[in-house]
Design a protein around this motif. Structure first.
Motif, short mmCIF file in Angstrom:
data_model
loop_
_atom_site.label_atom_id
_atom_site.label_comp_id
_atom_site.label_asym_id
_atom_site.label_seq_id
_atom_site.Cartn_x
_atom_site.Cartn_y
_atom_site.Cartn_z
N ARG A 1 19.38 51.70 -0.71
CA ARG A 1 20.03 51.86 0.60
C ARG A 1 18.98 52.03 1.69
NH1 ARG A 1 25.44 50.69 0.24
NH2 ARG A 1 25.73 51.80 2.19
N ILE A 2 19.23 51.40 2.84
CA ILE A 2 18.31 51.45 3.99
C ILE A 2 19.07 51.99 5.19
CG2 ILE A 2 17.08 49.98 5.65
CD1 ILE A 2 15.48 49.79 3.31
N ALA A 3 18.42 52.85 5.98
CA ALA A 3 19.07 53.40 7.18
C ALA A 3 19.18 52.32 8.25
CB ALA A 3 18.28 54.58 7.70
N LEU A 4 20.40 52.17 8.80
CA LEU A 4 20.61 51.14 9.83
C LEU A 4 20.03 51.55 11.18
CD1 LEU A 4 24.23 49.98 8.92
CD2 LEU A 4 22.07 48.82 8.45
N ASN A 5 19.86 52.84 11.39
CA ASN A 5 19.31 53.31 12.66
C ASN A 5 17.94 52.68 12.92
OD1 ASN A 5 17.39 55.35 14.10
ND2 ASN A 5 19.45 55.90 14.79
N HIS A 6 17.11 52.68 11.91
CA HIS A 6 15.77 52.13 12.03
C HIS A 6 15.83 50.63 12.33
CE1 HIS A 6 11.63 51.23 11.23
NE2 HIS A 6 11.99 50.37 10.30
N LEU A 7 16.73 49.94 11.62
CA LEU A 7 16.83 48.48 11.80
C LEU A 7 17.35 48.12 13.19
CD1 LEU A 7 18.28 47.10 8.43
CD2 LEU A 7 15.91 47.52 9.08
N TRP A 8 18.34 48.89 13.67
CA TRP A 8 18.90 48.60 14.99
C TRP A 8 17.83 48.86 16.08
CZ3 TRP A 8 22.22 45.68 17.17
CH2 TRP A 8 22.70 45.92 18.46
N ASN A 9 17.09 49.93 15.89
CA ASN A 9 16.01 50.23 16.84
C ASN A 9 15.00 49.09 16.87
OD1 ASN A 9 14.61 51.90 18.67
ND2 ASN A 9 13.15 52.44 17.06
N ARG A 10 14.68 48.59 15.68
CA ARG A 10 13.71 47.49 15.57
C ARG A 10 14.26 46.23 16.25
NH1 ARG A 10 10.16 45.21 16.06
NH2 ARG A 10 8.43 44.51 14.75
N ARG A 11 15.54 45.99 16.03
CA ARG A 11 16.19 44.82 16.62
C ARG A 11 16.18 44.92 18.16
NH1 ARG A 11 19.46 42.81 20.33
NH2 ARG A 11 20.24 40.82 19.70
N GLN A 12 16.57 46.09 18.66
CA GLN A 12 16.64 46.26 20.11
C GLN A 12 15.24 46.17 20.75
OE1 GLN A 12 19.69 45.55 20.53
NE2 GLN A 12 20.27 47.14 21.97
N CYS A 13 14.26 46.78 20.10
CA CYS A 13 12.90 46.74 20.67
C CYS A 13 12.37 45.31 20.72
CB CYS A 13 11.96 47.62 19.87
SG CYS A 13 12.32 49.36 20.07
N THR A 14 12.83 44.46 19.82
CA THR A 14 12.35 43.07 19.78
C THR A 14 13.12 42.17 20.76
OG1 THR A 14 11.81 43.35 17.46
CG2 THR A 14 11.97 41.08 18.24
N LYS A 15 14.43 42.36 20.83
CA LYS A 15 15.23 41.39 21.58
C LYS A 15 15.83 41.91 22.88
CE LYS A 15 16.81 38.60 17.66
NZ LYS A 15 17.99 37.93 17.10
N PHE A 16 15.60 43.18 23.21
CA PHE A 16 16.24 43.76 24.39
C PHE A 16 15.21 44.59 25.14
CE2 PHE A 16 19.12 47.24 26.08
CZ PHE A 16 19.80 46.46 27.00
N ASN A 17 15.23 44.50 26.48
CA ASN A 17 14.22 45.24 27.23
C ASN A 17 14.81 46.38 28.07
OD1 ASN A 17 11.52 45.12 26.94
ND2 ASN A 17 11.21 43.27 28.15
N GLY A 18 15.95 46.87 27.63
CA GLY A 18 16.51 48.05 28.29
C GLY A 18 17.48 47.71 29.41
N THR A 19 18.31 48.72 29.72
CA THR A 19 19.28 48.60 30.82
C THR A 19 18.60 49.07 32.10
OG1 THR A 19 21.00 49.11 29.23
CG2 THR A 19 21.60 49.38 31.53
N ALA A 20 18.96 48.46 33.23
CA ALA A 20 18.30 48.79 34.50
C ALA A 20 18.32 50.30 34.78
CB ALA A 20 19.00 48.04 35.63
N TYR A 21 17.21 50.81 35.28
CA TYR A 21 17.09 52.24 35.61
C TYR A 21 18.21 52.67 36.55
CZ TYR A 21 15.37 56.43 37.94
OH TYR A 21 15.28 57.68 38.47
N ILE A 22 18.45 51.87 37.59
CA ILE A 22 19.46 52.29 38.58
C ILE A 22 20.85 52.36 37.94
CG2 ILE A 22 18.14 51.48 40.60
CD1 ILE A 22 19.96 49.05 40.72
N VAL A 23 21.10 51.50 37.00
CA VAL A 23 22.40 51.49 36.32
C VAL A 23 22.53 52.73 35.42
CG1 VAL A 23 23.85 50.23 34.67
CG2 VAL A 23 22.64 48.99 36.46
#
Ligand code: PLP
Length: 408
Positions: free
Chosen positions: A276-298
């Protein structure tokens, strides 16, 4: 040579709302005098509340100065928002979460679509029927759906029928899936599960090693005490469920874009060798690779809804939509229609009279009442014979639309 992902070719070209827009445009073109009211839209109409606007202005000003300017932020969101969410949405309900378990995003739709990146193509998913189409279409794109049958169902998807006969409470599937999507309060039916009913699903998931993807985009509309706002109110859910939330309907952020996903560190999925592998780590890895965050003002705007004044203002808007829902619900019942939802959700699910099919009823309501509803069959075969009405319009339009229903 670039080759496409063939799964995209399997998806129906004519998207439900495109078809509706097309029919409405044709009707308006041939009846330019008609004043058409839409109870079909799933978008809010009330403006952002003053507290949110103030927070936006302040954050914009910060961007104008070298000392307070922000560039790239943390991919998973600023701590000020994450900690505010945990305190108000979870700690207040007796749920504890670590900062690393909450991921801020540009809305629930992206996360619901992207979460599939984490899972093997062989996974069997289960969805309710009717269903919010994103769960199904994103799995079709990924190649998990199989082929579309004549009954409107994909061969590799397990469907959980929700209809008036089972009071829109799905029964446990006879074939055990790997992943189950649940959405409560529900779009499109506007119905809910009680804590006891949701516990059945959490217990099932724990017993069979199934993952639940729980979409609670409409939790802010809950008015009844026994309806859970978060799946983590159910004991044991933190081991088997990921939760998706959105500021879209809660605070009118459909255009501003912000949501968040909770991936507890205790939720795991199987590797090919059975560990079994924790999904938290995988989702974090996915987001860090393909997503650059939501706008600060938002994110500052989202934080502002949790202040005392922000809560007061967003709750006024929600109460406005819920009163619209009541007006529609009561009005249609008065006309003799069977209606569901609309008490803990901005959606009313109405049975068409005399067994008329969804699209015929749509046409009739458009031509006789000049009101636009959404044909239930667009959300799945079990939606045949129903239509969805939304409470997101203006009060005047809801009252007028209900009056016009008398013409039927
Ligand atoms: N989940 C459900 C059930 C919805 O109905 C919607 C929007 O209509 C979403 C998610 C998408 O929310 P967002 O605007 O945060 O992408």
């Amino acid at each position: 040579m670039a080759c496409i992902n063939n799964n995209f070719l399997k998806i129906h070209e004519s998207y439900l709302f495109t078809e509706i827009a097309h029919k409405v445009a044709n009707y308006k073109a041939s009846h330019p005098e008609a004043s058409v009211i839409s109870l079909g839209i799933g978008d809010v109409t009330r403006p952002l509340c003053p507290t949110v606007i103030q927070a936006l202005h302040k954050a914009v000003d910060e961007m104008a100065s070298g000392e307070t300017f922000r560039g790239y932020g943390p991919e998973h969101g600023y701590k000020f928002l994450i900690q505010t969410i945990i305190k108000h949405d979870y700690n207040s309900r007796g749920i504890s979460l670590d900062d690393e378990e909450v991921f801020i995003s540009d809305g629930a739709k992206s996360d619901l679509g992207n979460i599939g990146d984490l899972f093997d193509f062989g996974n069997v998913i289960a969805v309710t029927d009717p269903v919010y189409p994103v769960y199904v279409d994103s799995n079709v794109m990924a190649g998990r759906a199989g082929i579309m049958g004549k009954d409107g169902h994909w061969s590799n998807i397990v469907y959980l029928p929700c209809c008036s006969e089972n009071k829109f409470v799905p029964e446990l599937p006879t074939t055990v899936p790997d992943i189950i999507y649940l959405c409560y309060p529900n779009n499109p039916t506007g119905t809910t599960l009680t804590k006891t009913q949701l516990k059945v699903w959490v217990d099932y998931a724990r017993e069979h090693g199934v993952l639940i993807l729980f979409d609670s985009a409409y939790e802010a509309f809950i008015t009844e005490p026994d309806v859970p706002h978060s799946i983590y109110e159910i004991p044991g859910a933190k081991d088997v469920a990921i939760e998706f939330r959105s500021f879209s309907k809660t605070a009118g952020f459909t255009g501003l874009r912000c949501g968040y996903t909770v991936v507890p560190k205790t939720v795991t999925a199987s590797t090919s060798d059975g560990s079994r592998i924790a999904l938290n780590h995988l989702w974090n890895r996915r987001q860090c690779t393909k997503f650059n965050g939501t706008a600060y003002i938002v994110q500052r705007a989202a934080e502002a809804i949790y202040s005392e004044q922000g809560q007061k203002e967003i709750k006024e808007n929600i109460a406005y939509y819920l009163l619209n829902a009541k007006i529609i619900r009561d009005g249609l019942s008065y006309e003799g229609m069977k209606v569901y939802g609309g008490v803990n959700a901005p959606y009313i699910w109405a049975k068409t009279p005399d067994g008329v099919d969804s699209w015929s009823f749509f046409d009739k309501v458009l031509t006789k009442c000049n009101v636009v509803v959404t044909p239930g069959v667009g959300f799945g075969p079990q939606g045949e014979g129903y239509v969805r009405l939304t409470a997101f319009g203006s009060r005047e339009n809801c009252v007028e639309a209900v009056k016009r229903f008398a013409k039927l």
